[in-house]
Write a protein that holds these residues in place. Sequence first.
Motif, short mmCIF file in Angstrom:
data_model
loop_
_atom_site.label_atom_id
_atom_site.label_comp_id
_atom_site.label_asym_id
_atom_site.label_seq_id
_atom_site.Cartn_x
_atom_site.Cartn_y
_atom_site.Cartn_z
N UNK A 176 -125.74 13.88 34.33
CA UNK A 176 -125.02 13.16 33.28
C UNK A 176 -124.36 11.92 33.88
N UNK A 177 -124.58 10.76 33.28
CA UNK A 177 -123.97 9.49 33.72
C UNK A 177 -122.91 9.10 32.70
N UNK A 178 -121.64 9.01 33.15
CA UNK A 178 -120.53 8.69 32.25
C UNK A 178 -119.93 7.34 32.61
N UNK A 179 -119.37 6.68 31.59
CA UNK A 179 -118.74 5.38 31.77
C UNK A 179 -117.33 5.57 32.32
N UNK A 180 -117.02 4.81 33.33
CA UNK A 180 -115.68 4.90 33.93
C UNK A 180 -114.63 4.40 32.95
N UNK A 181 -113.51 5.09 32.91
CA UNK A 181 -112.41 4.68 32.05
C UNK A 181 -112.44 5.35 30.68
N UNK A 182 -113.63 5.40 30.05
CA UNK A 182 -113.73 5.99 28.71
C UNK A 182 -114.31 7.41 28.72
N UNK A 183 -115.02 7.73 29.81
CA UNK A 183 -115.65 9.06 29.94
C UNK A 183 -116.82 9.24 28.97
N UNK A 184 -117.24 8.15 28.27
CA UNK A 184 -118.37 8.24 27.35
C UNK A 184 -119.67 8.42 28.13
N UNK A 185 -120.57 9.26 27.61
CA UNK A 185 -121.86 9.48 28.27
C UNK A 185 -122.76 8.29 28.00
N UNK A 186 -123.22 7.65 29.09
CA UNK A 186 -124.14 6.52 28.98
C UNK A 186 -125.59 6.97 28.97
N UNK A 187 -125.89 7.99 29.78
CA UNK A 187 -127.28 8.43 29.90
C UNK A 187 -127.29 9.83 30.50
#
Length: 336
Positions: free
Chosen positions: A315-326
């Motif tokens: 799982x790849x998450x966006x830093x700061x928001x914790x949203x899953x990018x991919x």
Amino acid sequence: MAEKNITHYHMDKMVRYLFIFVFLISATVLGFHIKNSSGCSTVLFNTDAENYSVGEAIMFNDLTIDAEKWQWAFGDNTSSFQKNPAHYFEKPGAYDVELIVNGSCVGIQTVEIKEAVKVLDSTKFPVFDIPQSVRVGESLVLKDETNNASTWEWRFGETPRIDDNNRTATYVYKEPGLYTVKLIVNGDVEYMTKKKINVLEPKEKVSVLEKRKKRRKKVKDWGVKEFPEGYTDGKEDGTDKNEPPKPITAPAITTKNFERMLLQVSEGNKTALDFKRYFCGDITKSVVVNEKTMSFSVLCQKIANKNIKIKSLIIDKQKGTNCINNISLVYKRTLF
């Protein structure tokens, strides 16, 4: 001169005998063919059933008049020389059954063999009661009441593995959702009982102070306002217009819990919408599945109601928001 005439007469008799011999041979062969070819247009046979299944014995009956010899070819590399043979087929399909009567007369019929319908014994299915719901963190206790059961395989749906091997099974769910509880007894996979259970969110813990606040008497409102009318201290409705909007963030989820939720999708207990908050609302983001790129919503549609085994998940998450990018997923189909 007399000797020459005798020789000529002798040669004429030899030719005559040869002609008679050839005639007799030809007549014999012709008679044999006429005898064997008679009645070829009337080669008929039937069976004792209208529908045929794999493993079912079928009686073939010859109806040909003046038949003396029979040779059956059933279309599955087997044969018989009986007049009315019994035969069964080991595989479904269409078979051309051929009957040769008296060595030359031929009749052919096609029979359609269907897959055998297996009738299951209802008394062999596992028997157990299950509540409609249970909460995360609570112990679910189930007991098998099947007669003559000696081994048990309980699967509670959060993972594809066997969770308990005892007659009385205990399990604690870690994630909410709709799960399928499966039980196999005596190792017979054909006799599996499946039942649904709704796993609810855990109860919120209320502190002692909050309980005391609830028990306090309501203070009478004397109509005294804290601020004069029109006074907002620079804010309207408690919000500062100059304050920048907060970025959308996603709740934290571990790779293991994300994997459990994907397994619940494969069992029909969750959909792509259950993952919306982890993608910050965008479930159409592209993901890599078995080296192919597709949207996450399409992935959920592909694995829905198809039991799978997850081999790897990144799982790849966006830093700061914790949203899953991919996500990168490798999985395969399983039997159950």
